[in-house]
Design a protein around this motif. Structure first.
Motif, short mmCIF file in Angstrom:
data_model
loop_
_atom_site.label_atom_id
_atom_site.label_comp_id
_atom_site.label_asym_id
_atom_site.label_seq_id
_atom_site.Cartn_x
_atom_site.Cartn_y
_atom_site.Cartn_z
N ASN A 88 0.80 -1.21 0.00
CA ASN A 88 0.00 0.00 0.00
C ASN A 88 0.84 1.27 0.00
OD1 ASN A 88 -2.54 -1.38 0.10
ND2 ASN A 88 -2.08 -1.87 2.24
N ASN A 89 2.13 1.12 -0.33
CA ASN A 89 3.04 2.25 -0.30
C ASN A 89 3.63 2.45 -1.69
OD1 ASN A 89 4.99 4.17 0.26
ND2 ASN A 89 5.54 3.25 2.22
N LEU A 90 3.51 3.64 -2.23
CA LEU A 90 4.02 3.93 -3.57
C LEU A 90 5.46 4.45 -3.55
CD1 LEU A 90 0.91 5.73 -5.15
CD2 LEU A 90 1.66 3.38 -5.52
N SER A 91 6.12 4.37 -2.39
CA SER A 91 7.46 4.96 -2.29
C SER A 91 8.45 4.27 -3.23
CB SER A 91 7.97 4.88 -0.85
OG SER A 91 8.02 3.53 -0.40
N HIS A 92 8.35 2.94 -3.35
CA HIS A 92 9.26 2.22 -4.24
C HIS A 92 9.02 2.63 -5.69
CE1 HIS A 92 11.00 -0.33 -1.20
NE2 HIS A 92 9.80 -0.77 -0.81
N VAL A 93 7.78 2.78 -6.06
CA VAL A 93 7.45 3.18 -7.43
C VAL A 93 7.96 4.59 -7.71
CG1 VAL A 93 5.59 3.65 -9.05
CG2 VAL A 93 5.44 1.70 -7.51
N LEU A 94 7.74 5.50 -6.77
CA LEU A 94 8.18 6.88 -6.95
C LEU A 94 9.70 6.97 -7.05
CD1 LEU A 94 5.77 8.73 -4.49
CD2 LEU A 94 5.65 8.64 -6.99
N ALA A 95 10.39 6.19 -6.20
CA ALA A 95 11.85 6.19 -6.23
C ALA A 95 12.37 5.65 -7.57
CB ALA A 95 12.39 5.35 -5.07
N SER A 96 11.76 4.57 -8.04
CA SER A 96 12.18 3.99 -9.33
C SER A 96 11.89 4.94 -10.48
CB SER A 96 11.46 2.66 -9.56
OG SER A 96 11.78 1.72 -8.56
N LEU A 146 11.61 8.20 -10.32
CA LEU A 146 12.52 9.35 -10.22
C LEU A 146 13.90 8.98 -10.75
CD1 LEU A 146 13.05 12.23 -9.32
CD2 LEU A 146 13.56 11.35 -7.01
N THR A 147 14.37 7.78 -10.43
CA THR A 147 15.68 7.32 -10.92
C THR A 147 15.69 7.25 -12.44
OG1 THR A 147 16.04 6.03 -8.90
CG2 THR A 147 17.37 5.47 -10.82
N CYS A 148 14.64 6.67 -13.00
CA CYS A 148 14.54 6.59 -14.47
C CYS A 148 14.48 7.97 -15.10
CB CYS A 148 13.30 5.78 -14.85
SG CYS A 148 13.32 4.06 -14.32
N PHE A 149 13.73 8.87 -14.46
CA PHE A 149 13.61 10.23 -14.99
C PHE A 149 14.96 10.94 -14.96
CE2 PHE A 149 12.84 14.78 -14.19
CZ PHE A 149 12.16 15.11 -15.36
N LEU A 150 15.69 10.80 -13.86
CA LEU A 150 17.00 11.44 -13.76
C LEU A 150 17.97 10.89 -14.80
CD1 LEU A 150 17.45 11.71 -9.88
CD2 LEU A 150 16.92 13.54 -11.51
N CYS A 151 17.91 9.59 -15.05
CA CYS A 151 18.76 8.99 -16.08
C CYS A 151 18.44 9.59 -17.45
CB CYS A 151 18.58 7.48 -16.11
SG CYS A 151 19.27 6.60 -14.68
N SER A 152 17.14 9.77 -17.72
CA SER A 152 16.74 10.36 -18.99
C SER A 152 17.19 11.81 -19.11
CB SER A 152 15.21 10.28 -19.14
OG SER A 152 14.77 8.93 -19.13
N VAL A 153 17.07 12.56 -18.02
CA VAL A 153 17.50 13.96 -18.02
C VAL A 153 19.01 14.05 -18.23
CG1 VAL A 153 17.74 16.03 -16.60
CG2 VAL A 153 15.58 14.80 -16.63
N GLU A 158 2.07 -0.24 -15.52
CA GLU A 158 2.36 -1.66 -15.29
C GLU A 158 3.24 -1.85 -14.06
OE1 GLU A 158 1.67 -5.66 -16.66
OE2 GLU A 158 0.72 -3.70 -16.91
N TYR A 159 4.18 -0.94 -13.87
CA TYR A 159 5.05 -1.01 -12.69
C TYR A 159 4.23 -0.84 -11.42
CZ TYR A 159 9.42 -0.50 -10.09
OH TYR A 159 10.47 -0.70 -9.23
N VAL A 160 3.34 0.15 -11.42
CA VAL A 160 2.49 0.38 -10.25
C VAL A 160 1.58 -0.81 -10.02
CG1 VAL A 160 0.62 1.80 -9.32
CG2 VAL A 160 2.56 2.88 -10.48
N ARG A 161 1.01 -1.35 -11.08
CA ARG A 161 0.07 -2.46 -10.96
C ARG A 161 0.71 -3.69 -10.33
NH1 ARG A 161 -1.63 -6.90 -13.35
NH2 ARG A 161 0.14 -6.91 -14.78
N ILE A 162 1.97 -3.97 -10.72
CA ILE A 162 2.65 -5.16 -10.21
C ILE A 162 3.33 -4.89 -8.87
CG2 ILE A 162 4.50 -6.82 -10.67
CD1 ILE A 162 3.88 -6.51 -13.64
#
Length: 315
Positions: free
Chosen positions: A47-55, A57-64, A176-180
């Motif tokens: 019930n915690n989205l912290s892992h999703v948000l962290a992942s 954010l990491t992907c976004f920073l890599c793209s930036v 899909e990441y959030v769903r799983i």
């Protein structure tokens, strides 16, 4: 106007970097999810989205970081603004795509929830809706290859579609990441319920791939082409750009509709594929390719090297 056109090659290259950055975001997120599942990652924080948000954010920073190293953030923003807003016709294309999906998507969702049509028929109707979107960009490219600045504007329509499709891939991969990852949470339950509306027994694994497969099949030819236009006539390979349309929106749809309604003879023992559906897919695809070639004036069969292009398409 002439100054703006002179800067378009640079904008095209920067737009290609933006597309690559979006694909990088989706790829890293997919790999992160696969690694977590394969290493026995638990879903204790359901019930915690912290892992999703962290992942994310990491992907976004890599793209930036990738964009910054390749073209710079200012250059990327200027290119994005130019592609979407500055060139005549592109904003109209985006609005027309939104209108098409805004009309067809709610109707198909309603039909799926009411069980008016089978799931496989609903999915093929999605293919036809996608056909109008992708075909319009290719057609706009061809008809824009005339007049002052027309060639550049036509190229931009393909870049615009590539950007939009890559953005959609990122959004679907995030869903899909959030769903799983958040399995058991209300968000995951709602996402799973929505996506399962359009699936059947062939899509019953951990990942729901139907929507991703359609998007990848249609968009990959565009992503592979990028800004690498034919050096002789300034046009990308029309057969390559249209290959996803021919395979998924024509052959696949005809095969299902004809096979489901008129199919009798199975192509092999134990197969649900029918001879009638297969023949309809082959004949219909060739007929559509000839008609589409005439409409867009593409080099499917009429240019030098047509044999090589046809062989590449068949393979």
């Amino acid at each position: 106007e002439s100054l703006r056109i002179a800067h378009i090659p640079r904008q095209l290259a920067t737009s290609d970097v933006l597309i690559q950055a979006e694909l990088l975001f989706a790829a890293i997120m997919f790999l992160a999810l696969v690694i977590r599942l394969s290493t026995g990652g638990s879903f204790a924080d359901q019930n915690n989205l912290s892992h999703v948000l962290a992942s994310a954010l990491t992907c976004f920073l890599c793209s930036v970081l990738y964009i910054t190293s390749m073209s710079g953030l200012v250059g990327a923003w200027c290119s994005l603004k130019s592609v979407v807003l500055d060139l005549e016709g592109n904003l109209g294309l985006v609005l027309s795509w939104l209108f098409i999906m805004g009309i067809t998507f709610p109707i198909l969702v309603f039909l799926a929830k009411k069980d008016v049509l089978s799931n496989i028929v609903i999915r093929k109707l999605f293919h036809l809706a996608a056909l109008t979107v992708f075909a319009s960009a290719i057609y706009f490219h061809e008809v824009s290859m005339v007049g002052q600045g027309g060639k550049e504007q036509g190229k931009q329509s393909l870049i615009l579609l590539s950007l939009c499709s890559a953005s959609l891939l990122c959004a679907l991969m995030l869903c899909e990441y959030v769903r799983i990852q958040c399995k058991g949470s209300q968000v995951s339950i709602q996402l799973t319920r929505f996506f399962r509306t359009f699936t059947d027994s062939r899509d019953s694994g951990t990942f729901i791939m139907s929507h991703l497969s359609l998007l990848l099949g249609l968009s990959t030819p565009l992503w592979l082409s990028g800004p690498k236009f034919d050096q002789e006539n300034g046009k990308p390979n029309a057969l390559l750009l249209s290959s996803g349309l021919l395979a998924l929106c024509i052959a696949d749809v005809l095969g299902v509709f004809v096979g489901k309604n008129f199919g009798i003879v199975a192509i092999c023992k134990g197969s649900k594929k029918t001879l009638e559906g297969t023949c309809a897919a082959v004949v219909g695809t060739i007929a559509f390719a000839l008609w589409w070639n005439k409409i867009i004036g593409g080099p499917f069969f009429a240019s030098e090297g047509y044999g090589e292009e046809l062989t590449r398409f068949v393979l």
